[in-house]
Motif scaffolding. Structure first.
Motif, mmCIF file in Angstrom:
data_model
loop_
_atom_site.group_PDB
_atom_site.id
_atom_site.type_symbol
_atom_site.label_atom_id
_atom_site.label_comp_id
_atom_site.label_asym_id
_atom_site.label_seq_id
_atom_site.Cartn_x
_atom_site.Cartn_y
_atom_site.Cartn_z
ATOM 1 N N ARG A 143 -11.764 -23.656 44.022
ATOM 2 C CA ARG A 143 -12.175 -24.788 44.844
ATOM 3 C C ARG A 143 -12.882 -24.351 46.120
ATOM 4 O O ARG A 143 -13.877 -24.964 46.541
ATOM 5 C CB ARG A 143 -10.941 -25.627 45.213
ATOM 6 N N SER A 144 -12.349 -23.284 46.727
ATOM 7 C CA SER A 144 -12.919 -22.853 48.017
ATOM 8 C C SER A 144 -14.132 -21.950 47.857
ATOM 9 O O SER A 144 -14.994 -21.892 48.738
ATOM 10 C CB SER A 144 -11.845 -22.113 48.839
ATOM 11 N N ASN A 145 -14.238 -21.243 46.743
ATOM 12 C CA ASN A 145 -15.347 -20.294 46.550
ATOM 13 C C ASN A 145 -15.782 -20.285 45.087
ATOM 14 O O ASN A 145 -15.595 -19.301 44.366
ATOM 15 C CB ASN A 145 -14.895 -18.893 46.989
ATOM 16 N N PRO A 146 -16.388 -21.380 44.627
ATOM 17 C CA PRO A 146 -16.712 -21.490 43.198
ATOM 18 C C PRO A 146 -17.798 -20.530 42.723
ATOM 19 O O PRO A 146 -17.815 -20.143 41.547
ATOM 20 C CB PRO A 146 -17.169 -22.945 43.059
ATOM 21 N N ASP A 147 -18.691 -20.124 43.605
ATOM 22 C CA ASP A 147 -19.834 -19.319 43.171
ATOM 23 C C ASP A 147 -19.416 -17.975 42.594
ATOM 24 O O ASP A 147 -20.076 -17.454 41.676
ATOM 25 C CB ASP A 147 -20.794 -19.100 44.345
ATOM 26 N N VAL A 148 -18.325 -17.388 43.105
ATOM 27 C CA VAL A 148 -17.945 -16.054 42.629
ATOM 28 C C VAL A 148 -17.406 -16.084 41.204
ATOM 29 O O VAL A 148 -17.256 -15.030 40.572
ATOM 30 C CB VAL A 148 -16.900 -15.411 43.574
ATOM 31 N N PHE A 149 -17.138 -17.267 40.694
ATOM 32 C CA PHE A 149 -16.611 -17.383 39.337
ATOM 33 C C PHE A 149 -17.696 -17.783 38.332
ATOM 34 O O PHE A 149 -17.399 -17.998 37.153
ATOM 35 C CB PHE A 149 -15.480 -18.425 39.293
ATOM 36 N N SER A 150 -18.911 -17.878 38.798
ATOM 37 C CA SER A 150 -19.991 -18.352 37.927
ATOM 38 C C SER A 150 -20.247 -17.424 36.746
ATOM 39 O O SER A 150 -20.766 -17.867 35.707
ATOM 40 C CB SER A 150 -21.288 -18.519 38.742
ATOM 41 N N GLY A 151 -19.846 -16.156 36.872
ATOM 42 C CA GLY A 151 -20.074 -15.206 35.778
ATOM 43 C C GLY A 151 -19.072 -15.345 34.649
ATOM 44 O O GLY A 151 -19.326 -14.893 33.531
ATOM 45 N N ILE A 152 -17.915 -15.963 34.901
ATOM 46 C CA ILE A 152 -16.886 -16.077 33.856
ATOM 47 C C ILE A 152 -16.545 -17.529 33.517
ATOM 48 O O ILE A 152 -15.939 -17.801 32.466
ATOM 49 C CB ILE A 152 -15.592 -15.341 34.277
ATOM 50 N N LEU A 153 -16.917 -18.451 34.382
ATOM 51 C CA LEU A 153 -16.648 -19.864 34.133
ATOM 52 C C LEU A 153 -17.948 -20.640 34.042
ATOM 53 O O LEU A 153 -18.901 -20.368 34.785
ATOM 54 C CB LEU A 153 -15.776 -20.463 35.245
ATOM 55 N N ALA B 95 -20.312 -24.113 34.349
ATOM 56 C CA ALA B 95 -20.423 -25.117 35.407
ATOM 57 C C ALA B 95 -19.461 -26.281 35.166
ATOM 58 O O ALA B 95 -18.860 -26.817 36.111
ATOM 59 C CB ALA B 95 -21.862 -25.631 35.479
ATOM 60 N N ASP B 96 -19.298 -26.660 33.894
ATOM 61 C CA ASP B 96 -18.370 -27.756 33.572
ATOM 62 C C ASP B 96 -16.916 -27.370 33.869
ATOM 63 O O ASP B 96 -16.138 -28.196 34.359
ATOM 64 C CB ASP B 96 -18.503 -28.141 32.092
ATOM 65 N N GLN B 97 -16.566 -26.112 33.571
ATOM 66 C CA GLN B 97 -15.207 -25.653 33.839
ATOM 67 C C GLN B 97 -14.917 -25.631 35.338
ATOM 68 O O GLN B 97 -13.849 -26.059 35.784
ATOM 69 C CB GLN B 97 -14.994 -24.258 33.233
ATOM 70 N N ILE B 98 -15.889 -25.141 36.100
ATOM 71 C CA ILE B 98 -15.711 -25.100 37.561
ATOM 72 C C ILE B 98 -15.586 -26.518 38.109
ATOM 73 O O ILE B 98 -14.734 -26.801 38.963
ATOM 74 C CB ILE B 98 -16.895 -24.358 38.222
ATOM 75 N N ALA B 99 -16.415 -27.426 37.619
ATOM 76 C CA ALA B 99 -16.365 -28.812 38.095
ATOM 77 C C ALA B 99 -15.015 -29.460 37.747
ATOM 78 O O ALA B 99 -14.429 -30.182 38.565
ATOM 79 C CB ALA B 99 -17.509 -29.615 37.473
ATOM 80 N N TYR B 100 -14.497 -29.189 36.527
ATOM 81 C CA TYR B 100 -13.209 -29.763 36.121
ATOM 82 C C TYR B 100 -12.083 -29.245 37.012
ATOM 83 O O TYR B 100 -11.224 -30.013 37.471
ATOM 84 C CB TYR B 100 -12.915 -29.430 34.652
ATOM 85 N N ILE B 101 -12.089 -27.922 37.252
ATOM 86 C CA ILE B 101 -11.037 -27.322 38.081
ATOM 87 C C ILE B 101 -11.088 -27.879 39.501
ATOM 88 O O ILE B 101 -10.047 -28.169 40.105
ATOM 89 C CB ILE B 101 -11.168 -25.782 38.085
ATOM 90 N N GLN B 102 -12.284 -28.043 40.023
ATOM 91 C CA GLN B 102 -12.420 -28.565 41.387
ATOM 92 C C GLN B 102 -11.927 -30.013 41.487
ATOM 93 O O GLN B 102 -11.483 -30.451 42.557
ATOM 94 C CB GLN B 102 -13.873 -28.480 41.845
ATOM 95 N N ASP B 103 -12.001 -30.740 40.381
ATOM 96 C CA ASP B 103 -11.584 -32.152 40.395
ATOM 97 C C ASP B 103 -10.105 -32.358 40.096
ATOM 98 O O ASP B 103 -9.600 -33.481 40.212
ATOM 99 C CB ASP B 103 -12.417 -32.946 39.368
#
Length: 353
Positions: free
Chosen positions: A154-164, A166-174
């Motif tokens: 949630r606080s630093n989504p960009d560093v996970f872009s290589g393993i997650l 965009a949909d996964q990051i958005a779901y986790i943030q929500d």
């Protein structure tokens, strides 16, 4: 994979389905608890009937405990007889609790691992995410590292872009893990007072109230050391509420509240006093029947006279008695029969041919 992780799989799917509808973890837990209560309702109904019938025969049980205090085997045999005669199942009383415990421990796993059960991330992806978090110098929680990953995404989504994705990051943030402003992934700290202390306090109050109300509605009375059992159990779960995520305790609070409402609902269709009266009448009927059977067995006939078959048997015994004791022909049938009965009684007591 442990047994509780296996149990957590269907529980996780159920919780995810509910969460995707309501989009709030606390509300999802509320509905999840309601669904599990509905599923377990037939067992709870059976448990209630068994508890009420047990309360009705409690005087008999107390009498057996006192009478066979020094004979455990005989005491257990009498206990089983009383339970069988009165339709009481020892397992039905504890079965709902035995089923709820695996649900509770499975739910702990679900709450500890929101990325596994809500976001449906694979084990490999989660391990890779752990490496990213550790690379940022952030310590992973001992009990719930996935909660730390969730916060970091949630606080630093960009560093996970290589393993997650965009949909996964958005779901986790929500993912909304709060309820009434409290983070249900956190554990209350017994050394540091905070708003999270509200949850353990509510847990103690609701559970104690649930046990007291249940005993009163079922007509049960605890005696001796057992009367303190509700307090001991409540304090034990109060302690657990400080060493488990708040979400688990919230589930238990909901379970206690629904349990109280369920008992009041069953009371509308199932009167404990009438059921106890029914059991007492059944016991009296059995005692009366047993007494009548005993009297009939002891009596020579319904009208005080020997029946035809009894007379024939008496005649045979008369002949046998005369030959056995070598008595005179003038010996009356009654005297000869008494001799034969005395001989039979002696044989029963001392054995012999």
């Amino acid at each position: 994979m442990g047994i509780f992780k296996l149990i957590a799989i269907p529980l996780g799917w159920l919780l995810k389905i509910i969460y995707d509808v309501v989009s709030n973890y606390g509300l999802a837990l509320l509905l999840f608890t309601l669904v599990t209560k509905i599923i377990l309702f037939p067992l709870s109904w059976k448990q209630k009937k068994s508890s009420i019938r047990m309360a009705a025969v409690q005087p008999l049980i107390n009498e057996v405990n006192k009478k066979y205090a020094n004979n455990p085997q005989k005491r257990n045999e009498e206990m089983m007889r009383i339970q069988q005669e009165n339709g009481i199942s020892a397992s039905s009383g504890c079965l709902p609790m035995l089923i709820q415990l695996p649900i509770l421990f499975g739910l702990i796993n679900v709450i500890y691992e929101p990325l596994t059960h809500l976001a449906k991330l694979s084990t490999e992806t989660i391990e890779a995410a752990k490496g990213v978090v550790e690379g940022l110098g952030i310590a992973l929680g001992t009990y719930s590292p996935q909660s730390t990953i969730l916060t970091t995404v949630r606080s630093n989504p960009d560093v996970f872009s290589g393993i997650l994705s965009a949909d996964q990051i958005a779901y986790i943030q929500d993912i909304n893990m709060s309820f009434l402003g409290l983070d249900l992934t956190q554990m209350p700290n017994i050394k540091e007072p905070s708003l999270l202390w509200i949850i353990p306090i509510l847990s103690v109050v609701s559970m104690l109230a649930s046990q007291i109300i249940m005993m009163k509605l079922n007509g049960q009375k605890m005696e001796g050391p057992m009367k303190w059992m509700p307090i001991y159990t409540t304090l034990m779960f109060g302690y657990f509420s400080f060493v488990m995520p708040a979400g688990v305790t919230v589930y238990w609070i909901f379970s206690s509240v629904f349990g109280i409402l369920q008992d009041f609902f069953m009371r509308l269709f199932f009167d404990p006093e009438k059921e106890k009266q029914k059991v007492e009448e059944e016991m009296k009927a059995r005692q009366k029947k047993a007494k009548a059977a005993s009297s009939k067995k002891a009596a020579p006939g319904a009208d005080g006279k020997m029946s035809a078959s009894s007379a024939e048997l008496g005649k045979k015994r008369l002949e046998k008695a005369r030959s056995t004791y070598d008595v005179e022909d003038e010996l009356t049938a009654e005297q000869a029969l008494r001799l034969e009965r005395a001989r039979q009684k002696e044989k029963e007591i001392y054995g012999g041919k």
